[in-house]
Scaffold this motif. Structure first.
Motif, PDB file in Angstrom:
ATOM      1  N   UNK A  22       0.803  -1.212   0.000  1.00  0.00           N
ATOM      2  CA  UNK A  22       0.000   0.000   0.000  1.00  0.00           C
ATOM      3  C   UNK A  22       0.833   1.258   0.000  1.00  0.00           C
ATOM      4  N   UNK A  23       0.140   2.388   0.078  1.00  0.00           N
ATOM      5  CA  UNK A  23       0.803   3.690   0.061  1.00  0.00           C
ATOM      6  C   UNK A  23       0.526   4.436   1.352  1.00  0.00           C
ATOM      7  N   UNK A  54      -5.163   0.332   6.740  1.00  0.00           N
ATOM      8  CA  UNK A  54      -6.602   0.515   6.530  1.00  0.00           C
ATOM      9  C   UNK A  54      -7.092  -0.425   5.427  1.00  0.00           C
ATOM     10  N   UNK A  55      -8.324  -0.910   5.589  1.00  0.00           N
ATOM     11  CA  UNK A  55      -8.946  -1.695   4.521  1.00  0.00           C
ATOM     12  C   UNK A  55     -10.079  -0.892   3.868  1.00  0.00           C
ATOM     13  N   UNK A  56      -9.993   0.441   3.998  1.00  0.00           N
ATOM     14  CA  UNK A  56     -10.942   1.307   3.293  1.00  0.00           C
ATOM     15  C   UNK A  56     -10.769   1.148   1.791  1.00  0.00           C
ATOM     16  N   UNK A  57     -11.860   1.296   1.056  1.00  0.00           N
ATOM     17  CA  UNK A  57     -11.819   1.144  -0.399  1.00  0.00           C
ATOM     18  C   UNK A  57     -11.642   2.473  -1.125  1.00  0.00           C
ATOM     19  N   UNK A  91       0.739   5.289   8.388  1.00  0.00           N
ATOM     20  CA  UNK A  91      -0.565   4.849   7.899  1.00  0.00           C
ATOM     21  C   UNK A  91      -0.410   4.290   6.480  1.00  0.00           C
ATOM     22  N   UNK A  92      -1.092   3.156   6.214  1.00  0.00           N
ATOM     23  CA  UNK A  92      -0.971   2.486   4.920  1.00  0.00           C
ATOM     24  C   UNK A  92      -2.358   2.075   4.424  1.00  0.00           C
ATOM     25  N   UNK A  93      -2.572   2.132   3.109  1.00  0.00           N
ATOM     26  CA  UNK A  93      -3.822   1.639   2.509  1.00  0.00           C
ATOM     27  C   UNK A  93      -3.561   1.303   1.048  1.00  0.00           C
ATOM     28  N   UNK A  94      -4.321   0.349   0.521  1.00  0.00           N
ATOM     29  CA  UNK A  94      -4.199   0.029  -0.917  1.00  0.00           C
ATOM     30  C   UNK A  94      -5.532   0.170  -1.652  1.00  0.00           C
ATOM     31  N   UNK A 107     -10.838  -7.127  -0.778  1.00  0.00           N
ATOM     32  CA  UNK A 107     -10.058  -7.843  -1.796  1.00  0.00           C
ATOM     33  C   UNK A 107      -8.562  -7.540  -1.704  1.00  0.00           C
ATOM     34  N   UNK A 108      -8.181  -6.808  -0.681  1.00  0.00           N
ATOM     35  CA  UNK A 108      -6.777  -6.444  -0.496  1.00  0.00           C
ATOM     36  C   UNK A 108      -5.925  -7.674  -0.192  1.00  0.00           C
ATOM     37  N   UNK A 109      -4.720  -7.757  -0.763  1.00  0.00           N
ATOM     38  CA  UNK A 109      -3.805  -8.845  -0.379  1.00  0.00           C
ATOM     39  C   UNK A 109      -3.425  -8.785   1.094  1.00  0.00           C
ATOM     40  N   UNK A 110      -3.502  -7.592   1.695  1.00  0.00           N
ATOM     41  CA  UNK A 110      -3.234  -7.487   3.135  1.00  0.00           C
ATOM     42  C   UNK A 110      -4.266  -8.278   3.938  1.00  0.00           C
ATOM     43  N   UNK A 111      -5.515  -8.182   3.511  1.00  0.00           N
ATOM     44  CA  UNK A 111      -6.593  -8.928   4.180  1.00  0.00           C
ATOM     45  C   UNK A 111      -6.379 -10.430   4.022  1.00  0.00           C
ATOM     46  N   UNK A 112      -6.016 -10.851   2.808  1.00  0.00           N
ATOM     47  CA  UNK A 112      -5.815 -12.278   2.543  1.00  0.00           C
ATOM     48  C   UNK A 112      -4.572 -12.808   3.251  1.00  0.00           C
TER      49      UNK A 112
END
Length: 380
Positions: A248-249, A305-308, A326-329, A334-339
């Motif tokens: 993420x960024x 964050x898993x915000x879309x 702080x990081x988010x993609x 469907x984030x690879x972080x979640x998986x």
């Protein structure tokens, strides 16, 4: 060519017919006013009344497999219905179920080998956890009753705590029950199915050992393959394992890299904007989770964050004054972080060391200070 097409169609129909179970279920439910429901997953397949406490099912189902049979006593609340699992295939079934005893698996006589194995599992479960199941069910029923709601706030909270403690004991028993069952029935195929229904996240080591005890036949079933896939992720998140990367960024648009994290210990948080518990815990992090000054300089936090939506995330970061990395993609669930981190709920926290190895997965935020202090004391 047309003849071949007819032949193929005929063969398909024959196979389809052969895959449709031909069975008869005779049910004795011991209730005078009630009904039965047959379901598969969330789909309700049939409902019919009990006549003099009995019923017979001959309606075909689509294919052999695990189904849920519910017995409802019309003189009791719907929450008192008795649900139990059966495996339907060709053959006859005689089910003697006491609908007044919730949670007790019925006596089932069947020509189905899989159903026989399923009955044996629930007998083992009742031997090892029957009393505990009854205690939990009694407490839950009382908490939902007028008597329970009439208790003082302190008494009601005490009963809730007692119920949760018993539920924790019950979850600890799950792998032990399966282990006992597999030891008694090493050639069974239903253990993989039972495992697929259980919450394996708390005891992945124990469940992984149980997976190795299953027969090749059980491992090759859809349930067996599903369990193996899930455990292959869970064992990667055990203490001592290398933690997955974070993709993420940062708010400034730069790609996240864990290299700048200087702490000996890092708390990795997974969160989403708008969640009140995430917001509450962010306030705790901002106020300082770590009490001892000497421990603070070795501690870091990174929030994922898993915000879309980027704007929603950036607004939440600013409004909550989140000053740590702080990081988010922006891929949501469907984030690879979640998986990769197997995130099923937020907030979720992991404590990792300076080498990015997991110290404590799924840690409670209230336990972070003590865990950090103990770790640093042992790794001076």
């Amino acid at each position: 060519m047309k003849y071949n097409l007819y032949l193929i169609t005929l063969c398909f129909l024959i196979v389809a017919c052969n895959n449709t179970p031909k069975f008869e279920i005779a049910i004795k439910a011991h209730v005078t006013n009630g009904s039965i429901i047959l379901s598969k997953g969330k789909e309700q397949l049939l409902t019919q009344p009990l006549t003099n406490g009995s019923a017979t099912i001959t309606t075909p189902v689509e294919s052999p497999g695990y189904y849920t049979l519910s017995i409802i006593d019309g003189d009791k609340p719907l929450s008192a219905k008795n649900n139990f699992e059966i495996y339907l295939e060709n053959g006859s079934y005689t089910i003697d179920a006491n609908a007044n005893t919730k949670g007790v698996y019925p006596d089932i006589t069947s020509t189905s080998k899989t159903q026989q194995q399923l009955s044996d599992y629930y007998k083992t479960e009742n031997e090892l956890a029957g009393n505990l199941n009854h205690s939990i069910d009694s407490l839950l029923t009382f908490l939902d009753s007028r008597g329970g709601r009439g208790k003082s706030k302190k008494e009601f909270s005490s009963l809730i705590k007692k119920t949760r403690d018993l539920q924790t004991q019950r979850r600890k028993l799950e792998p032990k029950i399966l282990d006992a069952y597999i030891s008694r029935h090493p050639d069974n195929v239903v253990a993989a199915h039972i495992m697929s229904l259980q919450y394996m996240d708390e005891y992945p080591v124990e469940y992984n050992k149980l997976l190795s005890k299953l027969t090749d036949e059980a491992k090759k079933t859809p349930d067996g393959q599903s369990v193996a896939d899930k455990l292959s992720v869970l064992v990667k998140l055990l203490p001592g394992s290398e933690a997955p990367d974070i993709v993420g960024v940062m708010p400034d648009g730069k790609e996240f890299t864990r290299l700048p994290l200087k702490g000996k210990l890092t708390l990795v948080e997974f969160w989403i904007s708008g969640n009140w518990l995430c917001q509450t815990n962010h306030a705790k992090i901002a106020n300082g989770l770590i009490i001892t000054d000497s421990d603070k300089k070795h501690f870091a936090v990174v929030s994922v964050s898993i915000d879309a939506y980027p704007q929603v995330w950036k607004r939440a970061v600013k409004q909550n004054n989140l000053t740590w990395p702080q990081v988010a993609d922006f891929k949501g669930n469907n984030s690879p972080n979640v998986a990769n981190w197997k995130i099923t709920t937020v907030p979720t926290y992991f404590l990792v060391d300076g080498n990015w190895r997991i110290i404590k997965p799924n840690i409670d935020i209230l336990d972070v200070d003590q865990e950090v202090h103990d770790y640093l004391a042992a790794h001076k």
